[in-house]
Design an enzyme around this catalytic site. Structure first.
Site, mmCIF file in Angstrom:
data_model
loop_
_atom_site.group_PDB
_atom_site.id
_atom_site.type_symbol
_atom_site.label_atom_id
_atom_site.label_comp_id
_atom_site.label_asym_id
_atom_site.label_seq_id
_atom_site.Cartn_x
_atom_site.Cartn_y
_atom_site.Cartn_z
ATOM 1 N N ASP A 1 0.880 -1.153 0.000
ATOM 2 C CA ASP A 1 0.000 0.000 0.000
ATOM 3 C C ASP A 1 0.925 1.211 0.000
ATOM 4 O O ASP A 1 2.111 1.119 0.329
ATOM 5 C CB ASP A 1 -0.929 -0.017 1.220
ATOM 6 C CG ASP A 1 -2.124 0.904 1.023
ATOM 7 O OD1 ASP A 1 -3.145 0.720 1.700
ATOM 8 O OD2 ASP A 1 -2.042 1.798 0.150
HETATM 9 C C1 GLC Z 1 -4.179 4.429 -0.147
HETATM 10 C C2 GLC Z 1 -5.106 3.279 0.011
HETATM 11 C C3 GLC Z 1 -5.093 2.335 -1.146
HETATM 12 C C4 GLC Z 1 -4.895 3.123 -2.424
HETATM 13 C C5 GLC Z 1 -3.515 3.720 -2.397
HETATM 14 C C6 GLC Z 1 -3.234 4.578 -3.626
HETATM 15 O O1 GLC Z 1 -3.641 4.856 1.015
HETATM 16 O O2 GLC Z 1 -5.014 2.538 1.225
HETATM 17 O O3 GLC Z 1 -6.325 1.615 -1.152
HETATM 18 O O4 GLC Z 1 -5.046 2.256 -3.562
HETATM 19 O O5 GLC Z 1 -3.289 4.488 -1.223
HETATM 20 O O6 GLC Z 1 -4.052 5.700 -3.632
#
Ligand code: GLC
Length: 738
Positions: free
Chosen positions: A227
């Site tokens: 993430d």
């Molecule tokens: C975020 C989210 C994830 C998302 C990523 C990119 O913090 O937890 O679901 O796809 O960052 O935006």
């Protein structure tokens, strides 16, 4: 044009490979330009494309905003989810996006989780089946899916550090199966690891989860991506099986990785493994066959409308719905004019258009609108008076209530389930007028309905319905289509009834999933607790009967070919066509571990004409009867009397049939801590022990004595003074029978 991964690995420098396992900017992999390896482009999000046009979380390109997962899941319709996935894929393809960062399949352990709107269900089978369909549809368009957030990311509070302490059994039975189903049936190009810790280890650095389970047990062959910002130690993460760090963090990760490899502190093979997976992903993106259906905004809007119609759940209706054609309607609530159709955070879509109920209903009915309350939650008597006046001048009230953006979003959790006080006050004033009231809710996760349910003649849980929700709602209220959604999460009478209530969001730094597998309906049923509306519940505009259940068993658990063919005959007994979601649960037999009374093991949504009957077939296999045994480290079916149950929801299962399974007990090897009862149950070992005693000294324990001492470890008992058995006797027999 593809390229040879092995050839690239051979030609690449350590620096090239290190750059490959670290992103480039916010949305790309790095690629290796001099070797002809392009970058791969990723973009959010699970229910609509968010291609940023500037600063992070800023403006994004227009895209169709479908109902978020909370709504889509309520459709219980995999075919619909596949179509949504295909539409997402076409829009992604048109924008040059190679991987869409979704679906999100984290289990709804508590309704308080601020991100529940992005997730499917409290049940892993429902979540996994629907998410797989969406991912499959997406990838059918040549665009990758990225199932997230792996794993046990079930709250927003302290999400980047909190240590989730949970048993392996609860992980295997509740928190992992949705990921497992997506991996095994849709083969997503990517899996996104979550921010949190799991039993003391940062998930981004957890080899048990990222390698042993994901690759060892499930044979996953794609890329594990972090993430955004989930990596703490890039080298540790690489060793654990995290192939790609996102976003590219300024300067150090790739440099650090290259340095430790050059210094011999990290083998180049580990780096090559991660890099090779990123290269294989790149090859997939490069070779992807994109059918090239142009993204058609109007067609996608119509699909969003259908999805919203199928996602709405009619929870109560005294006959006021569908609305009488000539009725004068007081349309009350700011949400009718300012619809809340999606959640906040990284999934937020710049919708191509947004339908408002205040327009769509007025276009076909006599409507008098009154906002009734301020979204800020600030009391405003004038607005209440205006709404009451509108109700007094009308035949029926449609009250659009729900949760404002500020109450539920990525990044924070709710602390209670109540609707805003100003809305509850307004509803009470409207009820005092005495006209029938249809309450329509817009919310991303369950709210408390019991305290005011008696003020509503009908209640529609509209969830967050996407950009076409306002149109779909007019369709449903007017009876042009029926609401065919079913609850994918239990609506409790009160927050405290939730099995997780006392342990959400936990304490500073850690949260203990003390409820184990008893999540959602599994917990409510085990506690035999009343609920406001049960898992799987939903009404329509017609009625159904459940006429016949046929269960055919072939094979056995022991021979690993157990198949249980379940057939349910259902009939539309009403006077208009409608959809029913036939649900099959397995009532668990008493086992050596505590098990939920029943678990969803199959479902099918069918549309029937008035009077039409249908035989719905749902195949079950051994997994439907299994639990995860931590002692044996595998799925286990134990002998017992199970029940196959079928019906419209988890608390209404009119058809049931017992099923006895005989499974030869697998001998669990005795060990130094085995109890007296375990020893006595192992006849061979017990006789070998008795044979070591003097003539006539055989030990016989009456049932009532065994009930008291049977749980004591025999070897410790043997060390008491004057015992007929010695520790040496126990050790000797363990050596031959342990
Ligand atoms: C975020 C989210 C994830 C998302 C990523 C990119 O913090 O937890 O679901 O796809 O960052 O935006």
């Amino acid at each position: 044009m593809s390229f040879d991964v092995d050839d690239i690995i051979t030609q690449a420098t350590t620096e090239d490979l290190a750059r490959l396992v670290c992103g480039d900017g916010t949305w790309h992999t790095s690629g290796i330009e001099r070797l002809g390896v392009p970058r791969v482009r990723m973009a959010d999000g699970p229910h609509g494309l968010r291609v940023e046009l500037g600063a992070s979380l800023g403006e994004s390109a227009p895209a169709t905003c479908f109902p978020p997962a909370v709504g889509l899941a309520s459709s219980w319709n995999p075919a619909l989810l596949k179509r949504v996935g295909q539409a997402l894929g076409r829009e992604a393809s048109a924008q040059g996006v190679d991987v869409v960062l979704g679906p999100g399949v984290n289990i709804k352990r508590s309704p308080l989780c601020g991100r529940n709107f992005e997730y499917f269900s409290e049940d892993p089978l429902l979540a996994g089946t629907l998410a797989s369909a969406l991912a499959y549809g997406l990838q059918a368009e040549g665009v990758g899916a990225c199932v997230k957030h792996f794993a046990a990311n079930n709250q927003e509070t302290d999400r980047m550090r909190v240590d989730v302490q949970v048993s392996e059994r609860a992980l295997r039975e509740i928190y992992l199966p949705a990921f497992e189903k997506v991996v095994l049936s849709a083969h997503p190009w990517m899996v996104m690891c979550s921010y949190n810790r799991l039993n003391g280890t940062l998930v981004s650095q957890d080899p048990w989860l990222l390698t042993d389970v994901l690759r060892g047990d499930w044979d996953y062959d794609g890329v594990v991506v972090s993430d955004w910002g989930a990596v703490f130690d890039r080298v540790e993460a690489l060793v654990a099986g995290l192939d790609l760090e996102m976003p590219h963090v300024l300067g150090n990760s790739d440099v650090e990785v290259a340095e430790v490899v050059e210094a011999g502190q990290l083998s180049r093979e580990v780096l090559e493994l991660g890099a090779a997976r990123v290269l294989a992903l790149t090859e997939r993106a490069v070779d992807a066959v994109r059918p090239g259906h142009a993204a058609d905004p109007a067609a996608h809007h119509q699909l969003a409308r259908e999805a919203a119609q199928e996602s709405m759940v009619l929870l109560a209706n005294d006959g006021v719905l569908p609305l009488a054609p000539r009725a004068k309607i007081a349309l009350v609530g700011e949400f009718a004019r300012t619809p809340r159709f999606q959640g906040g955070g990284s999934s937020r879509v710049n919708a191509t258009r947004v339908d408002r109920l205040v327009d769509t209903l007025a276009a076909r009915r006599r409507v008098r609108f009154a906002p009734g309350f301020l979204l800020s939650g600030k009391a405003d008597d004038a607005l209440v008076d205006e709404a009451v006046a509108a109700a007094e001048a009308s035949d029926v009230v449609v009250a659009c209530l729900g949760l404002p953006d500020s109450e539920e979003t990525e990044g924070l959790d709710r602390t209670h389930l109540r609707l805003p006080e100003v809305q509850l006050a307004l509803l009470a004033e409207l009820a005092a007028v005495g006209k029938p009231i249809v309450v329509v809710l817009s919310n991303g996760s369950a709210v408390e309905v019991a305290p005011w349910l008696d003020q509503a003649n009908a209640l529609i849980e509209g969830w967050l319905a996407g950009q076409a929700g306002g149109l779909a709602l007019a369709d449903v209220l007017g009876g042009d289509v029926e609401p065919s959604g079913r609850l994918a999460e239990t609506i409790a009478v009160r927050l405290g009834d939730h099995p997780s209530a006392l342990m959400f969001p936990g304490e500073p730094g850690r949260v203990v999933y003390g409820e184990g597998v008893f999540v959602g309906y599994r917990g409510f049923d085990a506690a035999d607790r009343e609920v406001a509306f049960p898992f799987g519940f939903g009404l329509g505009y017609t009625t159904f009967s459940y006429d016949r259940l046929v269960v055919k068993v072939t094979g056995t658990p022991a021979s690993r070919d157990l198949r249980v063919a379940v057939q349910v005959t259902v009939t539309n007994t009403g006077d208009r066509a409608g959809c029913e979601v036939v649900q099959v649960y397995v009532g668990n037999a008493p086992a050596t571990v505590p098990r939920p009374p029943r678990e969803l093991r199959g479902f099918s949504k069918v549309r029937l004409e008035p009077g039409e009957s249908r035989v719905v077939s749902l195949p079950l296999d051994a997994r439907a009867f299994s639990f995860w045994s931590e002692a044996q480290g595998r799925w286990v079916v134990e002998s017992g009397l199970f029940t196959i149950e079928a019906g419209p929801n988890s608390r209404d299962l009119p058809l049931a049939q017992e099923l006895k399974l005989d499974v030869p007990a697998r001998r669990v090897p005795l060990h130094v801590e085995s109890t007296i009862a375990e020893w006595m149950a192992d006849t061979e070992a017990w006789e070998a022990l008795m044979a070591r005693l003097p003539e006539g000294a055989r030990i016989e324990l009456p049932e009532e004595v065994l009930a008291v001492v049977g749980g004591q470890p025999l070897r410790r008992f043997a060390k008491f003074p004057d015992m007929p058995i010695t520790a040496a006797d126990v050790d000797a027999v363990l050596a031959s029978h342990g």
